[in-house]
Scaffold this motif. Structure first.
Motif, PDB file in Angstrom:
ATOM      1  N   ARG A  91      43.613  20.912  53.836  1.00 29.72           N
ATOM      2  CA  ARG A  91      44.433  20.826  52.639  1.00 29.72           C
ATOM      3  C   ARG A  91      44.172  20.268  50.734  1.00 29.72           C
ATOM      4  NH1 ARG A  91      49.189  17.805  54.166  1.00 29.72           N
ATOM      5  NH2 ARG A  91      49.521  17.369  56.717  1.00 29.72           N
ATOM      6  N   ARG A  92      44.681  20.162  49.764  1.00 25.21           N
ATOM      7  CA  ARG A  92      44.626  19.940  48.903  1.00 25.21           C
ATOM      8  C   ARG A  92      43.254  18.504  48.955  1.00 25.21           C
ATOM      9  NH1 ARG A  92      48.379  19.088  46.562  1.00 25.21           N
ATOM     10  NH2 ARG A  92      49.698  21.639  45.714  1.00 25.21           N
ATOM     11  N   ASP A  96      52.113  18.395  49.436  1.00 26.42           N
ATOM     12  CA  ASP A  96      51.206  17.995  50.477  1.00 26.42           C
ATOM     13  C   ASP A  96      51.073  18.610  51.935  1.00 26.42           C
ATOM     14  OD1 ASP A  96      48.423  16.545  50.935  1.00 26.42           O
ATOM     15  OD2 ASP A  96      49.471  14.940  52.036  1.00 26.42           O
ATOM     16  N   ARG A  97      50.900  19.995  52.040  1.00 25.77           N
ATOM     17  CA  ARG A  97      50.771  20.151  53.124  1.00 25.77           C
ATOM     18  C   ARG A  97      49.247  20.905  53.443  1.00 25.77           C
ATOM     19  NH1 ARG A  97      51.124  25.555  52.300  1.00 25.77           N
ATOM     20  NH2 ARG A  97      52.444  26.879  50.399  1.00 25.77           N
ATOM     21  N   PRO A  98      49.396  21.247  54.504  1.00 25.12           N
ATOM     22  CA  PRO A  98      47.964  22.635  55.144  1.00 25.12           C
ATOM     23  C   PRO A  98      47.733  24.209  54.674  1.00 25.12           C
ATOM     24  CG  PRO A  98      49.331  21.535  56.762  1.00 25.12           C
ATOM     25  CD  PRO A  98      49.967  21.173  55.775  1.00 25.12           C
TER      26      PRO A  98
END
Length: 436
Positions: free
Chosen positions: A212-213, A161-163
């Motif tokens: 992000r996702r 979970d990252r940009p």
């Protein structure tokens, strides 16, 4: 164009007096070329409907035009005389008798040329070229290894979970409007692209970077219109993007297992390193033919004992000065500034000229002797090879340059270059190479 008649008389000390005559039609053609050159150098439109002679007389005067033609016509005919000789010459031909030429009339003149001397080498056995030993460093091996790994890298979807970052490959659902109308080619439930690769505009990439996702974002960006004619002809689009997934460019882990399964001929990282080192060393041990030409010519020249006349030495020095001054001019530098970029001052330049002129003369004579000994005859392809070399391999430019030399009567210069190049390559293929 060729002289209609030529007679030769020995003038002593290797010099030959050549008397040559040209047909009236050829003389008229040369008059036309000289006038066009005069028009060009005096900024006169030679494509004008007006007669070039009339334009020249208006600008320069009748006497000046006739004087220039009286010098220019014989000077241009000289190259055709040299080109028609059945022997090679050195030094520049000297006009010894050149009466005033007349448009539409035959013309005869006399020039003095100097025969190129012929020499024998002390040996025609293959030359031995000592190549410097070039060790392959650990840093070079690691750099090569790193590139192999990168060549096998691929985009791997990440669950982190990252940009979104530059270099990521993102998959998005995208909806784009021009006003209230959907933009078909920018509307899709699934579209993948690489951030920073220019798939969309930089402004678009900037807005997606940092998302992000699962995140949705609506923004405006400038894009080229369908009928845009330049990069400033843009329109404003409104876009809604949802990031569905992202992947990052991931090289494989360099392990013995990965090497064994992906690299033919190596079963471990250590074996791969040694294979890389051996391959690089082998490539360096076999320089290409071009790299051997100068060392081979130098070795041949050491087998030659030939005197160098002051006149020839001075000519070659002047040719070198002209060549290097041209390079300085192309670099928009004074000669002193250009020499400074080469690590030389005027004193060092003088020493360089003396040494390089001597080397060039002896290397040229040695290659002439080599070509004579092995009976190396020229084919048309050998001439084309020289023109390609002179134009950096550009075929169209080489063809155009050949046409200029043929029309100007200077093919004798190319024949000399071609024969020496052929001899040099012949000797390079026979050379014995030694390392260290």
């Amino acid at each position: 164009m060729k002289p209609e008649h030529m007679s030769l008389a020995d003038a002593g000390d290797g010099k030959v007096r050549v008397e040559a005559s040209f047909a009236a039609a050829d003389v008229s053609s040369v008059f036309e070329v000289v006038r066009r050159i005069l028009a060009y150098t005096n900024v006169i439109d030679s494509t004008s409907d007006e007669d070039i002679m009339t334009l020249l007389v208006e600008k320069l005067g009748q006497d000046e035009v006739e004087s220039r033609c009286a010098e220019g016509v014989p000077a241009m005919l000289v190259s055709w005389i040299v080109d028609a000789l059945d022997f090679e010459t050195i030094l520049d031909p000297v006009i010894v008798d050149a009466p005033q030429p007349t448009q539409g009339a035959p013309y005869a003149l006399a020039v003095e040329v100097t025969r190129k001397p012929r020499y024998e080498l002390s040996s025609y056995e293959p030359v031995r070229v000592q190549l410097p030993e070039q060790k392959v460093t650990d840093e070079e091996v690691e750099g090569y290894l790193k590139q192999i790994v990168l060549d096998h890298a691929a985009y791997v979807e990440t669950e982190e979970d990252r940009p979104v970052r530059p270099g990521d490959r993102v998959n998005v659902s995208i909806s784009t409007l021009r006003g209230a109308q959907p933009v078909e080619h920018l509307t899709s439930p699934s579209r993948s692209f690489d951030i920073g690769e220019g798939w969309f505009s930089p402004e678009f990439d900037e807005n997606v970077t940092g998302m992000r996702r699962g995140e949705t974002k609506t923004f405006e960006f400038q894009a080229l219109g369908l009928h845009s004619k330049n990069e400033r002809d843009t329109e404003t689009l409104t876009c809604t993007v949802t990031v569905r997934s992202l992947a990052e460019f991931t090289p494989p882990q360099l392990t013995d297992e990965w090497v064994a399964s992906h690299i033919e001929g190596a079963k471990s990282v250590g074996e791969l390193r040694e294979a890389i080192r051996a391959r690089m060393a082998q490539e360096r041990a076999k320089p290409d033919e071009e790299a051997l030409l100068r060392p081979v010519a130098q070795e041949l020249s050491r087998r030659l004992d030939a005197p160098i006349s002051d006149a020839l030495y001075e000519k070659v020095v002047n040719d070198l000065i002209y060549q290097i001054s041209g390079q300085a001019e192309q670099s928009n530098l004074s000669l002193d500034d250009y020499l400074a970029t080469q690590g030389m001052d005027r004193e060092a330049f003088g020493a360089f000229l003396m040494e390089r002129a001597r080397e060039a003369i002896l290397e040229g004579f040695a290659l002439d002797s080599y070509a004579d000994h092995f009976g190396l005859d020229l084919a048309d392809a050998d001439l084309d090879e020289v023109f390609l070399e002179m134009t950096g391999g550009r075929v169209a430019a080489a063809s155009s340059l050949r046409e200029q030399y043929e029309k100007g009567g200077h093919m004798y210069e190319i024949r000399e270059k071609a024969r020496r190049l052929k001899a040099n390559k012949h000797a390079a293929r026979r050379a014995v190479l030694a390392l260290g």
